[in-house]
Scaffold this motif. Sequence first.
Motif, short mmCIF file in Angstrom:
data_model
loop_
_atom_site.label_atom_id
_atom_site.label_comp_id
_atom_site.label_asym_id
_atom_site.label_seq_id
_atom_site.Cartn_x
_atom_site.Cartn_y
_atom_site.Cartn_z
N ASP A 76 0.82 -1.21 0.00
CA ASP A 76 0.00 0.00 0.00
C ASP A 76 0.85 1.26 0.00
O ASP A 76 0.50 2.27 -0.62
N SER A 77 1.99 1.22 0.68
CA SER A 77 2.80 2.44 0.83
C SER A 77 3.91 2.56 -0.20
O SER A 77 4.25 3.67 -0.63
N LYS A 78 4.48 1.42 -0.64
CA LYS A 78 5.67 1.47 -1.50
C LYS A 78 5.46 0.89 -2.90
O LYS A 78 6.26 1.11 -3.79
N GLY A 79 4.40 0.10 -3.09
CA GLY A 79 4.19 -0.51 -4.39
C GLY A 79 4.74 -1.91 -4.49
O GLY A 79 5.38 -2.42 -3.57
N PRO A 80 4.53 -2.59 -5.63
CA PRO A 80 4.89 -4.00 -5.77
C PRO A 80 6.38 -4.31 -5.76
O PRO A 80 6.80 -5.35 -5.27
N ALA A 81 7.21 -3.41 -6.30
CA ALA A 81 8.64 -3.70 -6.40
C ALA A 81 9.28 -3.93 -5.04
O ALA A 81 10.13 -4.81 -4.88
N ALA A 82 8.86 -3.16 -4.05
CA ALA A 82 9.44 -3.27 -2.71
C ALA A 82 9.16 -4.62 -2.07
O ALA A 82 9.89 -5.05 -1.17
N VAL A 83 8.12 -5.30 -2.55
CA VAL A 83 7.76 -6.61 -2.00
C VAL A 83 8.28 -7.74 -2.88
O VAL A 83 8.91 -8.70 -2.40
N LEU A 84 8.05 -7.65 -4.18
CA LEU A 84 8.27 -8.79 -5.07
C LEU A 84 9.75 -9.11 -5.30
O LEU A 84 10.11 -10.30 -5.39
N ILE A 85 10.60 -8.12 -5.40
CA ILE A 85 12.01 -8.40 -5.70
C ILE A 85 12.69 -9.17 -4.55
O ILE A 85 13.26 -10.24 -4.77
N PRO A 86 12.64 -8.67 -3.31
CA PRO A 86 13.26 -9.46 -2.23
C PRO A 86 12.55 -10.79 -2.00
O PRO A 86 13.21 -11.80 -1.69
N ALA A 87 11.23 -10.83 -2.15
CA ALA A 87 10.50 -12.08 -1.92
C ALA A 87 10.89 -13.15 -2.93
O ALA A 87 11.04 -14.33 -2.58
N ALA A 88 11.07 -12.77 -4.19
CA ALA A 88 11.47 -13.74 -5.22
C ALA A 88 12.85 -14.32 -4.93
O ALA A 88 13.09 -15.52 -5.11
N LEU A 89 13.77 -13.48 -4.48
CA LEU A 89 15.12 -13.96 -4.14
C LEU A 89 15.07 -14.92 -2.95
O LEU A 89 15.81 -15.91 -2.90
N ILE A 90 14.18 -14.64 -2.01
CA ILE A 90 14.04 -15.51 -0.83
C ILE A 90 13.50 -16.88 -1.24
O ILE A 90 13.99 -17.92 -0.76
N VAL A 91 12.51 -16.91 -2.12
CA VAL A 91 11.96 -18.20 -2.58
C VAL A 91 13.01 -18.97 -3.37
O VAL A 91 13.13 -20.20 -3.23
N PHE A 92 13.78 -18.28 -4.20
CA PHE A 92 14.87 -18.93 -4.93
C PHE A 92 15.84 -19.61 -3.97
O PHE A 92 16.21 -20.78 -4.15
N ALA A 93 16.26 -18.88 -2.93
CA ALA A 93 17.19 -19.45 -1.94
C ALA A 93 16.57 -20.63 -1.21
O ALA A 93 17.24 -21.64 -0.94
N SER A 94 15.28 -20.55 -0.92
CA SER A 94 14.59 -21.62 -0.21
C SER A 94 14.59 -22.92 -1.01
O SER A 94 14.91 -23.99 -0.48
N LEU A 95 14.22 -22.82 -2.28
CA LEU A 95 14.13 -24.02 -3.12
C LEU A 95 15.52 -24.61 -3.39
O LEU A 95 15.68 -25.84 -3.45
N LEU A 96 16.50 -23.73 -3.57
CA LEU A 96 17.86 -24.22 -3.78
C LEU A 96 18.34 -24.97 -2.54
O LEU A 96 18.95 -26.06 -2.64
N LEU A 97 18.07 -24.44 -1.38
CA LEU A 97 18.44 -25.09 -0.13
C LEU A 97 17.69 -26.41 0.05
O LEU A 97 18.27 -27.41 0.48
#
Length: 401
Positions: free
Chosen positions: A271-292
Motif C-alpha cells: 500500500d505504501s511502496k508498491g509491488p517492487a518493494a515486496v516482489l524483488i526481495p520475496a522472489a530472491l528468498i523463494v529462490f534461496a529456499s528451493l535451492l536449499l
Amino acid sequence: MDLHQNKLWTKSFIMLTLSYLLLFLCLQMLLSPFPTYAKEKFHPGDFTVSLVTSLFALAAIVTRFIMIPVMRKVHRNVILITGVVIAGVATALYSFAGSMLVLLLLRIAFGVGFGMASTVMPTLVSQIIPKHRIGEGIGYFGLSTSLAMSIGPMIGLSVLAGYGFPNLTLLGTISVGLIIPLLLVTRSIPPQPLAQSAADKTSSRAAKEPFPKAILLPAGLNILMSVTYGGILGFLALYGQEIHLAQIGLFFLFNAFTVLVIRPISGRLFDSKGPAAVLIPAALIVFASLLLLSFTHSLPLLIVSALLYGLGFGAIQPTTQAWMLRETSPKQHGMVNSLYYNTIDFGVAIGSMLLGVLASATSYSEMYRCSSFVMLLFLCVFIVFRALGSRGIKPANAHLK
C-alpha cells in the motif's frame, strides 16, 4: 455505508475469511497426501499421479471462467452454496473410489465445486474492503489461503499416516461442510450492492468494458510462483522418502509460521511502496529456499528452507492479488479474482506435470534445484517489464510505485 467504507474488520469480512480458510483447508489437507495414496492404492505411473492435482486445477480454472457471465444472471448466494455442496459431496466420496478413473472423476467434480465457491467468496470480500486499504485487507484475507496451504498438507499427511485415508476424507468433508451454517447462521453474506445491481441492468455496456491489460503482469508472475508450489505440494512427501527424512511434513508447519508473520507486513508495504518493494526481495528468498531444499538431507536444513519459502510465498501472493484489484474497477473484481485464482491453479497444474516428468527423468532433489530457477525467471520478467514502463508497474494510484 460510511462505516463499511472505512472499517476493515466487519462481521462479514471475518466470517468470509474464516469460511475461505475452511474451504482451502479441505483442499490442502488432501492435495499433498493424494499422490501418495493414489500410488499405494492403484499403482499408477508418475504422470497419472500428477493428474490427481492437475485435473482438479484445470476443472477449477474452466469453472471460474464459466462463472464470470453466470454471476451476472444467477444470484451469487446460489452459486456459493451449490459450489460448497458439490465440493463436500466429492470429498466424502473419495475413499469409496474403486479405480483410478473414478478417483480422477471425483477430483474433477471437486474442482467444479471449488471453482464456484472460490470465485464468489473473494468477490464478496473485495467489495467490502475499503479501497484505500485493499493491500492490507487482501493481506489479511489471504492469510486464510496461505495458512491452509501451510498447515493443511501437514495435517493431511499426519492423518493419512495415523488414521487412514477414509478418516482424512471425513475430516475434509466436515471442514467444507461447516461453511454453510457458518455463513447462514451469522448472516455474514453481504447484500447485493446497488452498484452491482445497476451493472446487471446494463450488462451489455459492462461487457464492453476493455480488459485491463495492466493485470497481465501480476497474473503471469503469480503463475510462475505457483509452478514452484506445485512441486512442493505434489512431491514433497515422495522427496522425503527419497532422502530418508521422515519429518518432511514439518516443512509445512514452519512454512506456516513465516506466512503468518509476513502477510500483514507485505500488504501494508504494498500500500505504501508498491509491488517492487515486496516482489524483488520475496522472489530472491523463494529462490534461496528451493535451492536449499534441493540439498536438504537433515531436519535443520529443511526448517530453514521452510521458513524462507513461507516468507517469500506469503509476501508474493497477496501482493499480486492486491495489485490486480487496485488496477481495476469494482465491477471487474469478480473477473479479477477469478483470473487470480486461475493463475494459481494453472501454475500448480503445470508445475505438477512438468516437474513430475523432470523428477522421473532425474530425481526429486534435482527437480527442486531446477524449480528454484523459475524464481529467477520471475525476477527477470518483473524487471524487464518495469524497465519497459509497463502499465502494470505504473498504476493510476500515484503512490503505487
